[in-house]
Design a protein around this motif. Sequence first.
Motif, mmCIF file in Angstrom:
data_model
loop_
_atom_site.group_PDB
_atom_site.id
_atom_site.type_symbol
_atom_site.label_atom_id
_atom_site.label_comp_id
_atom_site.label_asym_id
_atom_site.label_seq_id
_atom_site.Cartn_x
_atom_site.Cartn_y
_atom_site.Cartn_z
ATOM 1 N N ARG A 45 0.870 -1.174 0.000
ATOM 2 C CA ARG A 45 0.000 0.000 0.000
ATOM 3 C C ARG A 45 0.904 1.220 0.000
ATOM 4 N NH1 ARG A 45 -5.259 -1.287 1.183
ATOM 5 N NH2 ARG A 45 -5.595 -3.330 2.078
ATOM 6 N N ALA A 46 0.413 2.305 -0.573
ATOM 7 C CA ALA A 46 1.222 3.526 -0.599
ATOM 8 C C ALA A 46 0.324 4.739 -0.449
ATOM 9 C CB ALA A 46 2.009 3.614 -1.900
ATOM 10 N N PHE A 47 0.918 5.790 0.090
ATOM 11 C CA PHE A 47 0.260 7.094 0.200
ATOM 12 C C PHE A 47 1.232 8.131 -0.318
ATOM 13 C CE2 PHE A 47 -0.418 11.142 2.259
ATOM 14 C CZ PHE A 47 -1.767 11.338 2.048
ATOM 15 N N SER A 48 0.746 9.042 -1.169
ATOM 16 C CA SER A 48 1.575 10.110 -1.741
ATOM 17 C C SER A 48 0.798 11.410 -1.766
ATOM 18 C CB SER A 48 1.964 9.784 -3.187
ATOM 19 O OG SER A 48 2.618 8.555 -3.292
ATOM 20 N N VAL A 49 1.508 12.503 -1.597
ATOM 21 C CA VAL A 49 0.946 13.837 -1.793
ATOM 22 C C VAL A 49 1.205 14.217 -3.245
ATOM 23 C CG1 VAL A 49 1.163 16.274 -1.152
ATOM 24 C CG2 VAL A 49 1.262 14.489 0.606
ATOM 25 N N ILE A 50 0.217 14.849 -3.873
ATOM 26 C CA ILE A 50 0.352 15.237 -5.283
ATOM 27 C C ILE A 50 0.007 16.715 -5.437
ATOM 28 C CG2 ILE A 50 -1.981 14.521 -5.934
ATOM 29 C CD1 ILE A 50 0.395 13.488 -8.346
ATOM 30 N N VAL A 51 0.781 17.390 -6.269
ATOM 31 C CA VAL A 51 0.506 18.775 -6.643
ATOM 32 C C VAL A 51 0.421 18.792 -8.161
ATOM 33 C CG1 VAL A 51 1.300 21.165 -6.591
ATOM 34 C CG2 VAL A 51 1.761 19.653 -4.644
ATOM 35 N N LEU A 52 -0.644 19.347 -8.695
ATOM 36 C CA LEU A 52 -0.851 19.392 -10.143
ATOM 37 C C LEU A 52 -0.905 20.843 -10.606
ATOM 38 C CD1 LEU A 52 -1.590 18.324 -12.969
ATOM 39 C CD2 LEU A 52 -3.967 18.167 -12.172
ATOM 40 N N TYR A 53 0.006 21.175 -11.509
ATOM 41 C CA TYR A 53 -0.008 22.457 -12.201
ATOM 42 C C TYR A 53 -0.571 22.183 -13.588
ATOM 43 C CZ TYR A 53 3.217 23.776 -8.510
ATOM 44 O OH TYR A 53 3.780 24.017 -7.282
ATOM 45 N N MET A 54 -1.504 23.016 -14.046
ATOM 46 C CA MET A 54 -2.097 22.771 -15.358
ATOM 47 C C MET A 54 -2.458 24.078 -16.049
ATOM 48 S SD MET A 54 -5.699 21.213 -14.127
ATOM 49 C CE MET A 54 -6.576 22.016 -12.798
ATOM 50 N N GLY A 55 -2.618 23.954 -17.348
ATOM 51 C CA GLY A 55 -3.005 25.083 -18.171
ATOM 52 C C GLY A 55 -3.444 24.599 -19.531
ATOM 53 N N ASP A 56 -3.835 25.530 -20.374
ATOM 54 C CA ASP A 56 -4.218 25.182 -21.737
ATOM 55 C C ASP A 56 -2.973 24.816 -22.529
ATOM 56 O OD1 ASP A 56 -6.907 25.719 -21.246
ATOM 57 O OD2 ASP A 56 -6.655 27.841 -21.733
ATOM 58 N N ALA A 57 -3.126 23.878 -23.447
ATOM 59 C CA ALA A 57 -2.016 23.503 -24.312
ATOM 60 C C ALA A 57 -1.568 24.744 -25.082
ATOM 61 C CB ALA A 57 -2.438 22.400 -25.263
ATOM 62 N N ALA A 58 -0.266 24.919 -25.216
ATOM 63 C CA ALA A 58 0.292 26.098 -25.893
ATOM 64 C C ALA A 58 0.746 25.733 -27.302
ATOM 65 C CB ALA A 58 1.478 26.638 -25.095
ATOM 66 N N ALA A 59 0.922 26.753 -28.119
ATOM 67 C CA ALA A 59 1.461 26.557 -29.459
ATOM 68 C C ALA A 59 2.884 26.028 -29.350
ATOM 69 C CB ALA A 59 1.434 27.874 -30.231
ATOM 70 N N SER A 60 3.313 25.347 -30.359
ATOM 71 C CA SER A 60 4.649 24.753 -30.371
ATOM 72 C C SER A 60 5.714 25.808 -30.070
ATOM 73 C CB SER A 60 4.914 24.120 -31.737
ATOM 74 O OG SER A 60 6.192 23.540 -31.750
ATOM 75 N N GLY A 61 6.604 25.503 -29.134
ATOM 76 C CA GLY A 61 7.680 26.410 -28.778
ATOM 77 C C GLY A 61 7.314 27.460 -27.747
ATOM 78 N N GLU A 62 6.051 27.514 -27.342
ATOM 79 C CA GLU A 62 5.627 28.503 -26.353
ATOM 80 C C GLU A 62 5.321 27.819 -25.019
ATOM 81 O OE1 GLU A 62 2.536 31.169 -27.544
ATOM 82 O OE2 GLU A 62 3.270 31.274 -29.605
ATOM 83 N N LEU A 63 5.472 28.578 -23.947
ATOM 84 C CA LEU A 63 5.098 28.066 -22.639
ATOM 85 C C LEU A 63 3.602 28.245 -22.422
ATOM 86 C CD1 LEU A 63 7.962 29.404 -20.338
ATOM 87 C CD2 LEU A 63 7.557 27.046 -21.066
ATOM 88 N N PRO A 64 2.935 27.257 -21.831
ATOM 89 C CA PRO A 64 1.506 27.416 -21.558
ATOM 90 C C PRO A 64 1.272 28.390 -20.409
ATOM 91 C CG PRO A 64 2.310 25.334 -20.706
ATOM 92 C CD PRO A 64 3.452 25.959 -21.442
ATOM 93 N N LYS A 65 0.093 28.987 -20.402
ATOM 94 C CA LYS A 65 -0.307 29.840 -19.293
ATOM 95 C C LYS A 65 -0.989 28.962 -18.250
ATOM 96 C CE LYS A 65 -0.588 34.170 -21.603
ATOM 97 N NZ LYS A 65 -0.971 34.553 -22.896
ATOM 98 N N MET A 66 -0.631 29.183 -16.980
ATOM 99 C CA MET A 66 -1.189 28.368 -15.913
ATOM 100 C C MET A 66 -2.668 28.680 -15.727
ATOM 101 S SD MET A 66 0.282 27.629 -12.080
ATOM 102 C CE MET A 66 1.933 27.782 -12.667
ATOM 103 N N ASN A 67 -3.433 27.643 -15.530
ATOM 104 C CA ASN A 67 -4.859 27.718 -15.294
ATOM 105 C C ASN A 67 -5.108 28.364 -13.928
ATOM 106 O OD1 ASN A 67 -7.473 26.692 -14.217
ATOM 107 N ND2 ASN A 67 -7.549 25.575 -16.154
#
Length: 143
Positions: free
Chosen positions: A88-110
Motif C-alpha cells: 500500500r502507498a500514500f503520496s501527496v500530489i501537486v498538479l499544475y495545469m493550463g491550456d495547451a500552448a502553441a509549439s515552442g511557447e510556454l503554456p499559461k497556468m490555469n
Amino acid sequence: MTEDERRAIEADCQRLINLYVNLNDAQDWEAVANLYTEDARFARPSKPDEFVEGRAAILEGFTSRPPRAQRHVIANTVVDVVDSDNARAFSVIVLYMGDAAASGELPKMNAKSPLVGSFTDKLVRTTEGWRFAERVGGLDFQP
C-alpha cells in the motif's frame, strides 16, 4: 521477508508511482494504463467517489480528456509492504495545469492551479512487475 527484500519492494513501488507521474505528464496514455492491472480501480482526485474499473476503461478515461499542459509533483510517498506480492502507498500530489500552448511557447497556468491532493494506492506484483490494483485520489484544498 528480509529487510533487503522489503526495501527492494518499497523501491520498486516508489519507482512505479514516479513512472506513473512522468508518463501522465507526457500524456502517454497507453503506457499509463499499462501500469494498472486488468481489473484495477481508479478514482481521480477531483472525483474520489467515482471509480473507473478495468484497464480498458481507465485508458478510455484518459484518452477522452481534451489535451492540456500539465505537470505533476509527487512527494512524501510512504510504501507499506503487506507481503511479498502486495503493498500500500500514500503520496501527496501537486498538479499544475493550463491550456495547451502553441509549439515552442510556454503554456499559461490555469486559474485552478495548483491543485493539492493525495493518492492512496493498492499495489500488486504481477508477472509484468508491480502494478496498481487500486488508485484513489483526493483533493486537500478547493481550487
